[in-house]
Design a protein around this motif. Structure first.
Motif, PDB file in Angstrom:
ATOM      1  N   ALA A 251      22.353 -77.551  50.003  1.00 50.07           N
ATOM      2  CA  ALA A 251      24.427 -76.544  50.872  1.00 50.07           C
ATOM      3  C   ALA A 251      24.395 -77.651  51.960  1.00 50.07           C
ATOM      4  O   ALA A 251      25.314 -77.936  52.118  1.00 50.07           O
ATOM      5  CB  ALA A 251      24.497 -75.659  50.309  1.00 50.07           C
ATOM      6  N   VAL A 252      23.889 -77.717  52.708  1.00 47.23           N
ATOM      7  CA  VAL A 252      23.534 -77.985  54.206  1.00 47.23           C
ATOM      8  C   VAL A 252      24.175 -79.564  54.253  1.00 47.23           C
ATOM      9  O   VAL A 252      24.987 -79.901  55.190  1.00 47.23           O
ATOM     10  CB  VAL A 252      22.151 -77.517  55.109  1.00 47.23           C
ATOM     11  CG1 VAL A 252      22.976 -78.693  56.775  1.00 47.23           C
ATOM     12  CG2 VAL A 252      22.847 -75.988  55.722  1.00 47.23           C
ATOM     13  N   ALA A 253      23.447 -80.503  53.312  1.00 48.24           N
ATOM     14  CA  ALA A 253      23.477 -81.836  53.137  1.00 48.24           C
ATOM     15  C   ALA A 253      24.812 -82.106  52.402  1.00 48.24           C
ATOM     16  O   ALA A 253      25.237 -82.675  52.398  1.00 48.24           O
ATOM     17  CB  ALA A 253      22.053 -81.833  51.989  1.00 48.24           C
ATOM     18  N   ARG A 254      24.791 -81.535  51.278  1.00 42.49           N
ATOM     19  CA  ARG A 254      25.797 -81.342  51.206  1.00 42.49           C
ATOM     20  C   ARG A 254      27.197 -81.313  51.772  1.00 42.49           C
ATOM     21  O   ARG A 254      28.266 -81.953  51.123  1.00 42.49           O
ATOM     22  CB  ARG A 254      26.055 -80.706  49.470  1.00 42.49           C
ATOM     23  CG  ARG A 254      25.134 -81.356  48.642  1.00 42.49           C
ATOM     24  CD  ARG A 254      25.559 -80.403  47.076  1.00 42.49           C
ATOM     25  NE  ARG A 254      25.519 -78.792  46.939  1.00 42.49           N
ATOM     26  CZ  ARG A 254      23.978 -78.445  46.424  1.00 42.49           C
ATOM     27  NH1 ARG A 254      23.193 -79.491  46.399  1.00 42.49           N
ATOM     28  NH2 ARG A 254      24.479 -77.211  47.162  1.00 42.49           N
ATOM     29  N   ASP A 255      27.421 -80.109  52.369  1.00 47.39           N
ATOM     30  CA  ASP A 255      28.561 -79.984  52.666  1.00 47.39           C
ATOM     31  C   ASP A 255      28.959 -79.948  54.065  1.00 47.39           C
ATOM     32  O   ASP A 255      29.919 -79.956  54.872  1.00 47.39           O
ATOM     33  CB  ASP A 255      29.330 -78.313  52.314  1.00 47.39           C
ATOM     34  CG  ASP A 255      28.720 -78.139  50.615  1.00 47.39           C
ATOM     35  OD1 ASP A 255      29.429 -79.077  50.085  1.00 47.39           O
ATOM     36  OD2 ASP A 255      29.261 -77.395  49.708  1.00 47.39           O
ATOM     37  N   GLY A 256      27.344 -79.636  54.699  1.00 45.71           N
ATOM     38  CA  GLY A 256      27.479 -79.638  56.493  1.00 45.71           C
ATOM     39  C   GLY A 256      28.443 -80.239  57.305  1.00 45.71           C
ATOM     40  O   GLY A 256      28.976 -80.306  58.095  1.00 45.71           O
ATOM     41  N   GLU A 257      28.732 -81.721  56.834  1.00 47.00           N
ATOM     42  CA  GLU A 257      29.341 -82.883  57.477  1.00 47.00           C
ATOM     43  C   GLU A 257      30.815 -82.147  57.707  1.00 47.00           C
ATOM     44  O   GLU A 257      31.196 -82.095  58.570  1.00 47.00           O
ATOM     45  CB  GLU A 257      29.197 -83.828  56.979  1.00 47.00           C
ATOM     46  CG  GLU A 257      30.253 -85.329  57.732  1.00 47.00           C
ATOM     47  CD  GLU A 257      30.388 -86.739  57.414  1.00 47.00           C
ATOM     48  OE1 GLU A 257      30.060 -87.874  58.180  1.00 47.00           O
ATOM     49  OE2 GLU A 257      30.058 -86.773  56.174  1.00 47.00           O
ATOM     50  N   ARG A 258      31.420 -81.652  57.059  1.00 51.10           N
ATOM     51  CA  ARG A 258      32.791 -81.441  57.043  1.00 51.10           C
ATOM     52  C   ARG A 258      32.578 -79.950  57.901  1.00 51.10           C
ATOM     53  O   ARG A 258      33.918 -79.897  58.786  1.00 51.10           O
ATOM     54  CB  ARG A 258      33.619 -81.220  55.815  1.00 51.10           C
ATOM     55  CG  ARG A 258      34.951 -80.283  56.113  1.00 51.10           C
ATOM     56  CD  ARG A 258      35.231 -80.269  54.257  1.00 51.10           C
ATOM     57  NE  ARG A 258      34.925 -79.547  53.515  1.00 51.10           N
ATOM     58  CZ  ARG A 258      35.836 -78.537  54.134  1.00 51.10           C
ATOM     59  NH1 ARG A 258      36.683 -78.120  54.478  1.00 51.10           N
ATOM     60  NH2 ARG A 258      35.049 -76.806  53.268  1.00 51.10           N
ATOM     61  N   LEU A 259      31.891 -79.144  58.231  1.00 50.07           N
ATOM     62  CA  LEU A 259      31.617 -77.889  58.549  1.00 50.07           C
ATOM     63  C   LEU A 259      31.362 -77.604  60.067  1.00 50.07           C
ATOM     64  O   LEU A 259      31.444 -76.723  60.571  1.00 50.07           O
ATOM     65  CB  LEU A 259      31.088 -77.071  57.456  1.00 50.07           C
ATOM     66  CG  LEU A 259      31.629 -76.386  56.204  1.00 50.07           C
ATOM     67  CD1 LEU A 259      31.307 -75.686  55.537  1.00 50.07           C
ATOM     68  CD2 LEU A 259      32.872 -76.085  56.482  1.00 50.07           C
ATOM     69  N   GLY A 260      30.589 -79.300  60.352  1.00 44.08           N
ATOM     70  CA  GLY A 260      30.000 -79.450  61.889  1.00 44.08           C
ATOM     71  C   GLY A 260      28.849 -78.337  61.795  1.00 44.08           C
ATOM     72  O   GLY A 260      28.226 -78.045  62.505  1.00 44.08           O
ATOM     73  N   VAL A 261      27.523 -78.597  60.596  1.00 38.49           N
ATOM     74  CA  VAL A 261      26.711 -78.448  60.214  1.00 38.49           C
ATOM     75  C   VAL A 261      25.613 -80.107  60.189  1.00 38.49           C
ATOM     76  O   VAL A 261      25.786 -80.482  58.758  1.00 38.49           O
ATOM     77  CB  VAL A 261      26.488 -77.040  59.478  1.00 38.49           C
ATOM     78  CG1 VAL A 261      24.981 -77.529  59.000  1.00 38.49           C
ATOM     79  CG2 VAL A 261      27.587 -76.213  59.717  1.00 38.49           C
ATOM     80  N   HIS A 262      25.076 -80.118  60.626  1.00 36.13           N
ATOM     81  CA  HIS A 262      23.831 -81.016  60.254  1.00 36.13           C
ATOM     82  C   HIS A 262      22.636 -80.794  60.464  1.00 36.13           C
ATOM     83  O   HIS A 262      22.000 -80.068  60.756  1.00 36.13           O
ATOM     84  CB  HIS A 262      23.830 -82.043  61.690  1.00 36.13           C
ATOM     85  CG  HIS A 262      25.432 -83.048  62.173  1.00 36.13           C
ATOM     86  ND1 HIS A 262      26.026 -83.703  61.528  1.00 36.13           N
ATOM     87  CD2 HIS A 262      26.009 -82.237  63.278  1.00 36.13           C
ATOM     88  CE1 HIS A 262      27.359 -83.836  61.966  1.00 36.13           C
ATOM     89  NE2 HIS A 262      27.275 -82.703  62.581  1.00 36.13           N
ATOM     90  N   LEU A 263      21.541 -81.683  59.647  1.00 35.49           N
ATOM     91  CA  LEU A 263      20.290 -81.163  59.437  1.00 35.49           C
ATOM     92  C   LEU A 263      19.729 -83.066  59.759  1.00 35.49           C
ATOM     93  O   LEU A 263      19.395 -83.888  60.235  1.00 35.49           O
ATOM     94  CB  LEU A 263      20.386 -81.181  57.474  1.00 35.49           C
ATOM     95  CG  LEU A 263      18.963 -81.284  57.008  1.00 35.49           C
ATOM     96  CD1 LEU A 263      18.607 -80.310  57.357  1.00 35.49           C
ATOM     97  CD2 LEU A 263      19.403 -81.515  55.753  1.00 35.49           C
ATOM     98  N   VAL A 264      18.524 -82.663  60.691  1.00 31.94           N
ATOM     99  CA  VAL A 264      17.318 -83.078  60.598  1.00 31.94           C
ATOM    100  C   VAL A 264      15.694 -82.762  60.400  1.00 31.94           C
ATOM    101  O   VAL A 264      15.687 -81.556  60.689  1.00 31.94           O
ATOM    102  CB  VAL A 264      17.104 -83.193  62.649  1.00 31.94           C
ATOM    103  CG1 VAL A 264      15.995 -83.836  62.833  1.00 31.94           C
ATOM    104  CG2 VAL A 264      18.965 -82.857  63.234  1.00 31.94           C
ATOM    105  N   ALA A 265      15.679 -83.584  59.825  1.00 36.37           N
ATOM    106  CA  ALA A 265      13.960 -83.146  58.348  1.00 36.37           C
ATOM    107  C   ALA A 265      12.992 -84.015  58.869  1.00 36.37           C
ATOM    108  O   ALA A 265      13.702 -85.446  59.095  1.00 36.37           O
ATOM    109  CB  ALA A 265      14.464 -82.957  56.903  1.00 36.37           C
TER     110      ALA A 265
END
Length: 321
Positions: A251-265
């Motif tokens: 869900a972070v990967a799909r929607d995070g950009e718009r919400l200010g959430v980034h994933l580093v994996a």
């Protein structure tokens, strides 16, 4: 083009810091606060050293998500630690929050410092550290992360993170103006003085003042051993709950950009991992090679071009515009 790279890189040197002291970090944070181009704060990670200075990635401009791939022993975890440290050095804790996930878990409660991402918990920006061996905590983490995405979606509405912060800055200025006007009114108490000689009570000024929008910092979710969450080992205590964590990360990967959430994996070789949203949505990638220690290359796919950097073999190459 090609140019020689340094044989080794020290994170403090790439950050331009002699020492990581409170004074030096607060000076950097103050500089970030004055950056009008970074709405809501900076999310800049140092990935290594290049022939002309540090190699960095802006998760907001170049991301939204970063994937580190490599076999065991290639330095994935060490690079994630450097990313966390450089993110923290770039922005103050109230404008950036970091969540850590160790996909393979930590074997014992008294694990030695430096094992996994636990060493990063001393960074004040870190709000949560999940070790994927406790099914109860894993499910709680998945629920909390999903709830945070929902909260941000409600705050942001149909806009995105940058638009929301633009609106918040305007709102804060209006609140400041209204507060100043209200303070002048308060000099006469809570009484209105109409043209006639009759006095009447007016509602308390505080109730008429607009409240500022709640803070909404950047959130970076850092995951080590993503492949262990995708394909948990048989007998792993966290195996039953791994799916709930992965759903939250997707869900972070799909929607995070718009919400200010980034994933580093970071992930090791795993055929199933390539089919997941964190991998598909990662526009920034670092590939690590364990054959030659320290060899790494970074690909950025944005705007039709990209660049790559190899360290260890002392070569830098660039492609595209």
């Amino acid at each position: 083009m090609s140019a020689p790279l340094p044989r080794s890189a020290r994170l403090l040197d790439e950050l331009g810091l002699a020492r990581a002291t409170p004074a030096s970090l607060m000076a950097r944070w103050a500089d970030a606060a004055d950056d009008t181009q970074a709405l809501g704060g900076r999310v800049t990670a140092i990935l290594g050293a290049g022939p002309h200075g540090p190699v960095s990635a802006d998760l907001a401009a170049d991301g939204p998500h970063l994937l580190v791939e490599g076999p065991p022993g290639s330095g994935r975890t060490e690079l994630l630690r450097a990313v966390v440290a450089s993110l923290a050095a770039a922005e103050r804790p109230d404008r950036l929050a970091v969540v850590l996930v160790d996909g393979r878990g930590v074997p014992t409660p008294d694990a030695t410092p430096g094992e996994g991402l636990r060493v990063c918990t001393d960074v004040p920006h870190v709000t949560t550290h999940l070790s994927a061996h406790d099914p109860v905590r894993m499910r709680e983490f998945a629920q909390s992360l999903s709830a945070e995405l929902k909260r941000r979606a409600e705050l942001v509405g149909r806009s995105d993170f940058a638009e929301w912060h633009t609106g918040r800055e305007l709102s804060d200025r209006m609140v400041a103006q209204r507060t100043a006007a209200a303070s002048r009114e308060d000099r006469n108490g809570d009484l209105d003085s109409p043209p006639s000689s009759t006095l009447r009570l007016r509602p308390g000024a505080d109730r008429r003042r607009a409240e500022p929008a709640p803070p909404l910092p950047w959130l970076v979710v850092v995951v080590d051993d993503l492949d262990a969450l995708v394909s948990p080992a048989l007998g792993s205590p966290g195996r039953p709950a791994a799916g709930s964590v992965m759903r939250a990360l997707e869900a972070v990967a799909r929607d995070g950009e718009r919400l200010g959430v980034h994933l580093v994996a970071a992930t090791g070789p795993c055929a199933r991992t390539a089919q997941t949203e964190p991998v598909r949505q990662a526009s920034l990638r670092v590939l690590l090679d364990a054959v030659v220690p320290g060899v790494a290359w970074t690909n950025r796919r944005r705007g039709g071009g990209g660049w790559s950097v190899r360290t260890g073999r002392r070569r830098c190459s660039r492609a595209g515009g």
